[in-house]
Structures are given as C-alpha cells and as structure tokens.
Design a protein around this motif. Structure first.
Motif, PDB file in Angstrom:
ATOM      1  N   MET A 267       4.411  10.037  -2.291  1.00  0.00           N
ATOM      2  CA  MET A 267       4.372   8.951  -3.277  1.00  0.00           C
ATOM      3  C   MET A 267       5.737   8.774  -3.948  1.00  0.00           C
ATOM      4  O   MET A 267       6.073   7.693  -4.392  1.00  0.00           O
TER       5      MET A 267
ATOM      6  N   GLU B 101      -3.881   3.722   4.545  1.00  0.00           N
ATOM      7  CA  GLU B 101      -2.813   2.833   4.085  1.00  0.00           C
ATOM      8  C   GLU B 101      -2.618   2.974   2.575  1.00  0.00           C
ATOM      9  O   GLU B 101      -1.496   2.955   2.072  1.00  0.00           O
ATOM     10  N   PHE B 102      -3.728   3.164   1.857  1.00  0.00           N
ATOM     11  CA  PHE B 102      -3.621   3.360   0.406  1.00  0.00           C
ATOM     12  C   PHE B 102      -2.820   4.624   0.104  1.00  0.00           C
ATOM     13  O   PHE B 102      -1.910   4.615  -0.728  1.00  0.00           O
TER      14      PHE B 102
ATOM     15  N   ARG C  80       0.883   4.493   1.452  1.00  0.00           N
ATOM     16  CA  ARG C  80       1.620   3.286   1.048  1.00  0.00           C
ATOM     17  C   ARG C  80       2.145   2.536   2.276  1.00  0.00           C
ATOM     18  O   ARG C  80       3.307   2.143   2.362  1.00  0.00           O
ATOM     19  N   SER C  81       1.232   2.335   3.235  1.00  0.00           N
ATOM     20  CA  SER C  81       1.556   1.617   4.468  1.00  0.00           C
ATOM     21  C   SER C  81       0.969   0.214   4.386  1.00  0.00           C
ATOM     22  O   SER C  81       0.099  -0.055   3.560  1.00  0.00           O
TER      23      SER C  81
ATOM     24  N   TYR D 220      -1.527  -2.765   5.333  1.00  0.00           N
ATOM     25  CA  TYR D 220      -2.930  -2.736   5.775  1.00  0.00           C
ATOM     26  C   TYR D 220      -3.072  -3.488   7.101  1.00  0.00           C
ATOM     27  O   TYR D 220      -2.341  -4.440   7.365  1.00  0.00           O
TER      28      TYR D 220
ATOM     29  N   GLU E 103      -7.593  -5.592  -0.156  1.00  0.00           N
ATOM     30  CA  GLU E 103      -6.340  -5.517   0.598  1.00  0.00           C
ATOM     31  C   GLU E 103      -6.431  -6.125   1.990  1.00  0.00           C
ATOM     32  O   GLU E 103      -5.414  -6.481   2.568  1.00  0.00           O
TER      33      GLU E 103
END
Lengths: 386, 386
Positions: B88, B278-279, B282-283, B285, B324
């Motif tokens: 993160m 993805e969450f 941080r990729s 969606y 998303e």
C-alpha cells in the motif's frame, strides 16, 4: 470498585505516544489494561499487571481504542436502496434524495424510530464503534427536529442539530433559514451539543456560504459547538467558513483548493473524511495525503445515512482510507479513533491511557494492520465489560 | 424425514428464472421454503406453505442462495500483513511473496493447520458462504501438497491441486514442472477434484503457457477438472489456454484482449472475477461489463489468501463488483451464487429450487440490494438448519 484486568493483549494500540514504540499509535506488545468504574486505571506490560477482581484473557488478540464515529445520521426511517442502485447505474447524486427520507421519517412513530436507532447503534457497537455523533436533519420542522434530537440524546451525548440539511418542500430558502436560525434553533438547542450546516455552492440543494454563516453564528450564540458539511459536491465556501468560525470539524472535504488546505493547516478545525460516501456515490476521494503533509489534523467517519453511505463500518472506512486515500494503516486507525475524538473536542476518548474512558475494541487478529488487510471481514467488536 | 419450513421471507432470490418476477434472480416476495433432509422440497408464496415439523420465521428478512466462493486458498499458516502495508506504501506485487507463506505453512503441524482452516471456513460460513473451493499451493513438495489437499478435503468436496502456484526455491522451472505433472500429481490426484495453474507471461514468478499446458493436460489425464489463474498480472496466455482446454473456469481476467473476450464468449469456460485482489493490490479492475455484454458467464469469488486478498467476505466482493466493475446489484449477486456454481460445474447449488441443496443465506435487510448498499456491514449469515 471492581477492577477488571484485560490480559493477553498481543498488540495494544494506545494512541499515547508517550508509551510503547514511541510512534503516534503508542504500540505495546504482550500488554494488559485494568479498568475500574468505566475508566482505565492501569496500562502496561502483561508481566506487570496488578491484581484484579476479574480477568478477561484475550489470548493474543489485538486491542485498539474504540472507534469514534464523529459523523452519522442515524435517526431515520425507510431506506433508499433503489436510489443507490439507480446511482450505480448512472444517475448522479445532487443531495435531492434527502426529501425521500424526510417523508419516511416524519411518517414513523416514536417507537419505530427509537427501535431503528437502537438497532443502528447496536450494529455499530458490534463492529467496534464506542462513540457516535448523531445528527438530526430528516425532520426539517420544529417539532420533527426536536423529536430527532431528543431520541438521539437517549443514546449519545454527541447530538448535532442539522436543521440546515436541505430546504424542505414548501419553504423558500429565506423563510427556512430564518426558521432554522430562530424558532427551530431555540427549540432544538436544549437537546444538542453541536450545530451543523450542509454548505455548498448556491447552485445545489444545500445552503450557501451566507446562509450557513447566519445559521452557524446563531447556533454559536446559543452555546452550540460548530460543525460543517463542506466541499462535498464541488469546490465551495464550507471549509473556509468552518475554519474562520473555529468549527470543531469540517466534514467531507472532497473538493479542496490550495487555499482551503492552507486555511485548515493554519486553523483549529479537524478535516473529517468520509470515504464511504465517495465509495457509495462513485466520487473522487479527498486528497488525504496533501492534508496530512500540510499538517492538517484529520478524522475518519462513516457518515452512515440512507442516501450516500449506508455503511456503519469503521473498519471499512479504514480499509478505504488505505486503498483509496493512501493513508498508512496506522494513520487510518489514528484518524478513526484519536482523530474522531479531536473532531468532537473530546479529551476522554480515542486514547487508552490512565484516566481515559475504558472504550476498548478487540480484533479477531494479531495486529491493527488487519483492519485494512482484511477488508469486509467483521474482525472488530467492542469489548463489553458490563 | 423432518420438514423445516422457513417462513416470513420478505424477499427471496431463487436464481430460478422460471419463478417469481421472471428476471434471472427469480425474485419472490412474502415467500417460504421447505427443507427436508438437506434439500429443498418446496418453494413458493408464504400463503401456500405446506405444514412442516418445524418453522423458522424470518420476520421479513431477505434470503438469497448461499454464496459459492469458487476460488480460495485457505490452507496456510502465518500472515503477510506487513507485506500488505508495504504494498500500500508503493511496493509492487509480482507474486514473489508466496514463498513467505510456503515457509510458514511447511513449518506448521497438522493440528495447527487444521485449526486455522476450520476457523477460516467458519468465518466464511458466518458471512453467508455455503460452498468454498480450496486450493493447495503453499506446500510445493509432494508430501506438503498432499497434506494440504487432505486437510482441505476434510472440509469441502471442491479441492484443487495447485502445485503449480510458484516455482519453489531450490528447483529449476523444468524440474519443478516435471515434478508437478508427474509424481506430485499422482500423489495429489486422489484428494483433488480440480487442477489449477498460475499462468502468466514467462517474465513472472508464475508458469508460462507451455508449462501450464503440460501440467493441465497431465491433470486431465488423471481425471481432474481444469481451472486456471490467468491474466492477473499482465495480458498473457492463461485465458486462451483455459478456453482451448475447456477449463471450467479461468480466474482473475484482469488484463484481457479482445481475442480473450471473444474466446470466452465462444467457449464453455466461466470468467471468475476476484475484485478483492484488485482492491488489495491497487490494480485496475477487470472489464466485467464488456464480458457480460459479450455473453460471457462470470462468477465472483474472494481469492481469500494471505498475500493478495485476505478477505473472506462475499458481500464485499458484491459491493466492489457494483462500485468498481459496474455490475448491477442483481448481476453481482447472481455471479456470487449461480455464477460460482457454474464455475464449479455444480448443478445442485447456487439456485433455490426443489431438489437443490438447502443452502440459504439470510440478510439482516429487506432486500438483496443491501449487499451492495451496506458495504462492510456484516448483514449476511448462513441459515443453520442442523
């Protein structure tokens, strides 16, 4: 007085930088806490815990200060799930849906509203929230706003008069501002600690800067503390006004100018961020890093309400703050606890130290990091000592 | 045989388009369900419910089919919260952290691993998941992969041999592919229904298209069904290979070419989307709308694992799919139930109709819409009938 020792705390977040690892979180490992009469009487290493009348062994679980949810709208009836689904399919949010909840709330009797409110507070408590601020704002008549605040004051001391939530159907703006700042305020003030205004540019359903100033100054004259909904829908006058008037908090801060950030950094107003709203309205997230880097104090809260964020989950807000606003897990936890306490100007909560309230939240996890690491999983619960 | 009537269902999602409102969700209002011997023996309007030996009144709550989590990695020890926090803060994910969990898992004894696994399955069940697929893949030796599958088979029939998760330290790629497709497969096959490969471009820690093909074909020869981790880290060969070999599911689908979507639309492979990954990484969606619009069948699953998504919450996956990936709340729920069943080629779950498994999930809410409308709030729980 009965002393309760809470032992076997694998990791204790105190938010007291004087203890533990020296970070703002004040982390202790293998710790214990002793509680007497609802207050903390001792904090320290497990090995040194004094004798107590009762022992609760947490078997290595992490403990954090109870979450302080400094922004919530819990007195309402009905829901707006269909509006939510429509918004997700592309209908934009402009604040207009509040009227739907106003109608449902007015139609509900006291018994119904009280039960709904109790369920929501219990739901929060089950997820680790030990203090919640509750706003009126779905009544919008003198009698209905007083009713909402009276019900709210049964479950929290942090009650906020938000007559200035939206101009109700049938009123002109001028009439309604006069009512809110006059007769309605007079009737509501005995049940409220705070006054709040939904302040946005004049083109919206909310109140513009001049209207908001009139209402906030009237509230201040009646002895209420000030809070502002500001800069949610667009850049606007809310943040500057909040700082100018010394409000305890300005909430949302979705759209900030450099001047807004400078004002917050130079003032005494907490910026309360509500990432659940950006999640549930598919809006851009506030630039929390810029705020922190400028030295602004921030809080995290849910804004739990039927329109723009019907989540009561402070752990989700922490996870969103990390994923979407680039806070570290520790910064997010601090904002959700000590930050919320600052936004409510409360010195007795948000920190686990001797003399503070015994508001402890237990995690089904070895570390506070899991609040962000395990999104959506209900790992936090309030430690019930009674 | 004891008949249990579940009554007072305010809204029942059957996923049976033959009943109710005629939508794919097959919604019934004021409904009831009768269960006998773990199977549904009757579904219909509350007013017509037949007599039963026992009645459970849900007082207006919504009921949905139990969530089918068709992709999870639950046999592991240790956690990777620190790796998550580092990611993160900017450290990219490349699959390399799997080795950390492999070391911790090998070091854990059977009693420990079994207890961890049971806790995770119980955590899922408490959140409304009634079927979970469980992969090996943190053992990476013959004995350790067999141990993981043996433990998994104690709690689910949906066991997946994922020896091809990553090449372990100390092996060359060639050696390890030979081991997985040979001796390890032979030992693992009796404990597995499925075989899976983490297939990505050759530049990653995962297995390239040729290696994946070798392993999948060997598995098919041993009677295992095929699953593929594909196109998670970059555009790659996974999706095309999965469709070509008739895999039941290809999972992740984060980076898809037009040719990939065309292949999925023309084939018999479900695209399983894992938005929690993805969450938590941080990729970007996956483009779920493009898949649905092309006629591709999709599933939603958690990918619950200690590295890239340590969430066991199917409701969060539904909320993320809506926020998303622009699914409607109904499309997301269908993907999390009937979609998961299709991804596991199971005709007996994911639908609430006569003869199907009595896997019912109750919502603390009047409608399934609340799964997306109330993100982070633990409103779903499995209805325990035993």
């Amino acid at each position: 007085m009965t002393a309760i020792a809470i032992t076997g705390i694998g990791e204790l977040t105190t938010n007291d930088s004087e203890v533990g690892d020296g970070s703002p979180l004040g982390l202790l490992r293998e710790a214990a806490v002793v509680v007497e009469g609802g207050r903390i009487s001792w904090v320290g290493a497990q090995a040194g815990v004094p004798p107590a009348d009762r022992v609760i062994d947490l078997a290595g679980r992490a403990v954090v200060p109870g979450f302080v949810d400094s922004h919530a709208h819990l007195v309402f009836a009905g829901d707006r799930a269909a509006e939510f689904a429509a918004r997700m399919a592309g209908t934009p949010y402009d604040g207009g849906g509040i009227g739907t909840t106003v109608a449902a709330t007015r139609a509900a009797d006291d018994v119904t509203l009280r039960a709904l409110l109790a369920d929501r507070v219990a739901e929060m408590r089950a997820q680790g929230t030990t203090t919640v601020e509750i706003k009126s704002g779905y009544g919008l008549t003198v009698a209905e706003e007083v009713r909402a605040l009276s019900l709210a004051s049964e479950v929290t001391s942090e009650t906020t008069f938000l007559g200035a939530h939206v101009v109700p159907a049938g009123s002109t703006r001028e009439e309604y501002v006069r009512l809110v700042a006059g007769e309605m305020l007079t009737a509501a003030a005995p049940f409220a600690r705070w006054i709040d205004v939904f302040c946005e540019p004049a083109s919206t359903h909310a109140f513009d800067g001049d209207e908001a100033r009139t209402i906030l100054l009237a509230g201040r004259d009646r002895g209420l503390g000030l809070r502002v909904h500001g800069n949610q829908l667009a850049p606007g006058p809310g943040v500057a006004l909040a700082v100018e008037l010394g409000a305890a908090s300005v909430d949302h801060c979705t759209y900030l100018s450099t001047a807004d950030i400078d004002a917050l950094a130079g003032g005494n107003t907490v910026a309360t961020l509500l990432p659940g709203v950006e999640f549930a309205t598919r809006s851009p997230y506030p630039d929390a890093r810029k705020l922190l880097d400028a030295g602004v104090r921030i809080a995290l809260a849910t804004d739990c309400n039927p329109g723009t964020c019907y989540s009561s989950s402070m752990p989700l807000m922490i996870a969103l703050a990390v994923r979407e606003m680039y806070l570290s897990p520790g910064e997010a936890l601090y904002a959700a606890t000590a930050g919320g306490a600052e936004a409510l100007r409360r010195g007795d909560i948000g920190v686990l130290a001797v003399g503070k309230a015994a508001d402890l939240t237990v995690l089904e996890a070895p570390s506070y990091l899991h609040l962000a690491y395990r999104p959506g999983v209900p790992i936090a619960r309030t430690l019930e000592l009674a």
